[in-house]
Scaffold this active site. Structure first.
Site, mmCIF file in Angstrom:
data_model
loop_
_atom_site.group_PDB
_atom_site.id
_atom_site.type_symbol
_atom_site.label_atom_id
_atom_site.label_comp_id
_atom_site.label_asym_id
_atom_site.label_seq_id
_atom_site.Cartn_x
_atom_site.Cartn_y
_atom_site.Cartn_z
ATOM 1 N N ASP A 48 4.879 0.993 11.953
ATOM 2 C CA ASP A 48 3.693 0.311 11.424
ATOM 3 C C ASP A 48 3.590 -1.151 11.881
ATOM 4 O OD1 ASP A 48 2.906 2.604 10.187
ATOM 5 O OD2 ASP A 48 3.419 1.990 8.151
ATOM 6 N N ARG A 56 0.424 14.998 12.922
ATOM 7 C CA ARG A 56 0.923 14.802 11.558
ATOM 8 C C ARG A 56 0.899 16.064 10.680
ATOM 9 N NH1 ARG A 56 -1.005 8.874 9.644
ATOM 10 N NH2 ARG A 56 0.903 9.009 8.434
ATOM 11 N N CYS A 66 -4.786 12.747 12.704
ATOM 12 C CA CYS A 66 -5.531 11.498 12.633
ATOM 13 C C CYS A 66 -5.392 10.802 13.972
ATOM 14 C CB CYS A 66 -5.045 10.632 11.488
ATOM 15 S SG CYS A 66 -3.424 9.971 11.763
ATOM 16 N N ARG A 97 -8.420 -0.615 4.802
ATOM 17 C CA ARG A 97 -7.591 0.428 4.172
ATOM 18 C C ARG A 97 -6.267 -0.167 3.719
ATOM 19 N NH1 ARG A 97 -5.868 4.882 7.655
ATOM 20 N NH2 ARG A 97 -4.639 5.104 5.786
ATOM 21 N N LYS A 101 0.843 -1.211 0.000
ATOM 22 C CA LYS A 101 0.000 0.000 0.000
ATOM 23 C C LYS A 101 0.873 1.255 0.000
ATOM 24 C CE LYS A 101 -1.736 1.735 4.039
ATOM 25 N NZ LYS A 101 -1.450 3.169 4.171
ATOM 26 N N ASN A 102 1.855 1.273 0.899
ATOM 27 C CA ASN A 102 2.634 2.508 1.063
ATOM 28 C C ASN A 102 3.597 2.764 -0.090
ATOM 29 O OD1 ASN A 102 1.267 3.019 3.373
ATOM 30 N ND2 ASN A 102 2.976 2.642 4.774
HETATM 31 C C1 UD1 Z 1 4.373 7.123 6.155
HETATM 32 C C2 UD1 Z 1 3.507 5.897 6.037
HETATM 33 C C3 UD1 Z 1 2.992 5.464 7.413
HETATM 34 C C4 UD1 Z 1 4.171 5.285 8.370
HETATM 35 C C5 UD1 Z 1 5.056 6.523 8.382
HETATM 36 C C6 UD1 Z 1 6.311 6.351 9.217
HETATM 37 C C7 UD1 Z 1 2.502 6.103 3.848
HETATM 38 C C8 UD1 Z 1 1.287 6.353 3.035
HETATM 39 N N1 UD1 Z 1 2.389 6.198 5.173
HETATM 40 O O1 UD1 Z 1 3.550 8.168 6.665
HETATM 41 O O2 UD1 Z 1 2.293 4.226 7.264
HETATM 42 O O3 UD1 Z 1 3.672 5.053 9.675
HETATM 43 O O4 UD1 Z 1 5.458 6.859 7.035
HETATM 44 O O5 UD1 Z 1 7.031 5.266 8.791
HETATM 45 O O6 UD1 Z 1 3.553 5.769 3.318
HETATM 46 N N2 UD1 Z 1 6.243 15.022 10.318
HETATM 47 C C9 UD1 Z 1 6.302 16.377 10.583
HETATM 48 N N3 UD1 Z 1 6.211 17.252 9.532
HETATM 49 C C10 UD1 Z 1 6.061 16.833 8.245
HETATM 50 C C11 UD1 Z 1 6.010 15.447 7.984
HETATM 51 C C12 UD1 Z 1 6.100 14.560 9.040
HETATM 52 O O7 UD1 Z 1 6.433 16.786 11.741
HETATM 53 O O8 UD1 Z 1 5.991 17.678 7.345
HETATM 54 C C13 UD1 Z 1 6.302 14.050 11.433
HETATM 55 C C14 UD1 Z 1 4.986 13.257 11.566
HETATM 56 O O9 UD1 Z 1 4.024 13.968 12.320
HETATM 57 C C15 UD1 Z 1 5.440 11.994 12.247
HETATM 58 C C16 UD1 Z 1 6.848 11.780 11.669
HETATM 59 O O10 UD1 Z 1 7.259 13.054 11.143
HETATM 60 O O11 UD1 Z 1 5.538 12.189 13.646
HETATM 61 C C17 UD1 Z 1 6.902 10.737 10.572
HETATM 62 O O12 UD1 Z 1 6.053 11.115 9.514
HETATM 63 P P1 UD1 Z 1 6.302 10.696 7.995
HETATM 64 O O13 UD1 Z 1 7.585 9.930 7.878
HETATM 65 O O14 UD1 Z 1 6.117 11.897 7.150
HETATM 66 O O15 UD1 Z 1 5.086 9.678 7.762
HETATM 67 P P2 UD1 Z 1 4.055 9.691 6.576
HETATM 68 O O16 UD1 Z 1 4.732 9.904 5.285
HETATM 69 O O17 UD1 Z 1 2.885 10.542 6.939
#
Ligand code: UD1
Length: 424
Positions: free
Chosen positions: A308, A121, A116, A400, A22-23
């Site tokens: 995850d 996030r 969420c 999902r 999925k990811n």
């Molecule tokens: C992706 C995965 C999710 C997984 C996560 C971490 C997908 C669709 N989802 O989510 O399943 O749990 O990686 O491995 O691939 N953060 C900020 N600012 C930002 C972006 C992120 O503060 O602009 C923080 C987030 O709140 C979180 C951490 O960084 O605490 C990790 O987030 P991120 O690596 O961006 O995860 P996702 O891409 O949302």
């Protein structure tokens, strides 16, 4: 609304085939917006999140068609560059359309995804990176509005190796002028898969360093070539089934997985005494012969232990007659499964980002509620080992990210059934 009814304890046997990730699929499908000419996929998983991104893309004007096991995508020059709140609120990953829209169409209006169940996030890292590449961005009335006269390559150093931000910036760099360097980039296999898809789509595109903390992309002009792409297997689904074999102390074979992608899970499992036979694209779990002892784990960006898999691993730890500690360092609120597991008889105490598990307490079936995707998987795993009936409600969270989870467990011999229940 669907619920899963599990009658435990279950003994599993046989083989299960892992679906495509999925990811990995979600950013790649967002990347389709870069592709004017047809690109096709042969193994897209049947998941709610894939349906959501397909709805978003077709609402924007991307042509999507099916032919046997193939799904074809074509993004014409006249797509709408807006992603509405209605679809973005269903799935945060919709924010991944921002980078490709800006890169190709020079503008984008995307609803802010919001928080969420597992944390706030924010997307500040995505936006800062795009600004450094020449985007003008304002956030107004719940939308990110971005435009540019043309993105330009830049050196972007991420304050944290965000997976989504790395993906958005990689896609933004495709039609940016010159060289983009992403430092402190995320190293997840899904990033490598996105880069492989982009390289296969654009023969001139040069991407180096995918899978390391420094990715360099030389932007191009021109159109993509048509091709069929196979998305990598889902490492989180594979890890979930490995844990299913162990929590039920059963012998099962997990097919179509890439063991190198889940070493951070198989290593601690082996240290705990799990007997695993690791092949090139399969893992055999010998749960019957595994005498498990506990371990402590802490989640962190790849290649460390994945957030995850934290919830599912925690379920496994409740079955071991010892104390263990699980620390969640990625998301601030990712222990929603803990009160539900405690209702099934587990003894888990929460202290901030740490869960202290006194394992070995026998679990009993109970009605439990899904709150997010991976927490729900943890409840199914607990239900397989608990005695009596577990009713897992709000299964749409599981759908999902797990393709036909009930059918896959039925295939392994579990007593599990999906029932459509009236809304409460
Ligand atoms: C992706 C995965 C999710 C997984 C996560 C971490 C997908 C669709 N989802 O989510 O399943 O749990 O990686 O491995 O691939 N953060 C900020 N600012 C930002 C972006 C992120 O503060 O602009 C923080 C987030 O709140 C979180 C951490 O960084 O605490 C990790 O987030 P991120 O690596 O961006 O995860 P996702 O891409 O949302």
């Amino acid at each position: 609304m669907d619920s899963l009814f599990i009658k435990g304890p279950c003994r599993l046997s046989g083989e299960v085939t892992i679906s495509s990730s999925k990811n990995a699929a979600l950013p790649i499908l967002a990347g389709v917006l870069l592709c004017k000419n047809k690109v096709s996929f042969d193994t897209l998983p049947g998941l709610r999140d894939i349906n959501t991104i397909n709805s978003l893309l077709s609402e924007m004007g991307v042509k999507i068609s099916k032919e046997g096991n193939l799904t074809h995508y074509e993004a014409p020059d006249n797509v709408t560059t807006e992603a509405s709140y209605e679809l973005v609120k269903k799935m945060r990953a919709s924010i991944l359309v921002l980078g490709p829209l800006l890169s190709r169409f020079k503008k984008a209006k995307v609803s802010l995804p919001g928080g969420c169940a597992i944390g706030t996030r924010p997307i500040d890292i995505h936006l800062q990176g795009l600004e450094q590449m020449g985007a003008q961005i304002k956030v107004e009335k719940g939308y990110v509005e971005a435009e540019t006269s043309g993105l330009v390559g830049a050196k972007v150093s991420l304050p944290f190796p965000s997976v989504g931000a790395t993906e958005n910036l990689v896609m933004a760099a495709v039609f940016a002028k010159g060289e983009t360097t992403i430092e402190n980039a995320a190293k997840e296999p899904e990033i490598v898969d996105l880069c492989d898809f982009l390289s296969a789509s654009f023969s001139q595109l040069e991407i180096s360093g995918a899978g390391t903390d420094k990715i360099v992309i030389n932007g191009i002009t021109g159109e993509n070539i048509s091709h069929t792409y196979t998305v990598i297997p889902d490492r989180i689904e594979a890890a979930t089934f490995l844990i299913a074999g162990l929590i039920t102390r059963s012998n099962i074979k997990v097919l179509n997985c890439n063991p190198t992608h889940i070493e951070s899970v198989t290593k601690p499992l082996e240290e705990m005494g799990a007997k695993l036979v690791i092949g090139e694209n399969f893992i055999e779990v010998q749960g019957e012969e595994s005498n498990l002892v506990s371990t402590d784990i802490e989640t962190a960006p790849y290649p460390a232990f994945p957030t995850d898999v934290q919830a599912q691993f925690l379920s496994l730890l409740t079955s071991i007659n010892e104390k263990s500690v699980v620390t969640e360092s990625i998301f601030e609120n990712r222990f929603m499964h803990v009160p539900e597991l405690n209702r099934m008889g587990a003894d888990i105490k929460l202290q901030g980002r740490t869960a202290i598990i006194k394992g070995g307490k026998p679990l009993t079936g109970a009605p439990v509620m899904c709150t997010d995707l991976r927490a729900s998987a943890a409840l199914v795993l607990a239900g397989l080992t608990a005695s009596g009936e577990t009713r897992v409600q709000r299964v749409y969270h599981i759908d999902r990210g797990y393709e036909s989870i009930d059918k896959k467990f039925q295939g392994l011999g579990a007593n599990i059934e999906r029932v459509n229940e009236p809304m409460e």
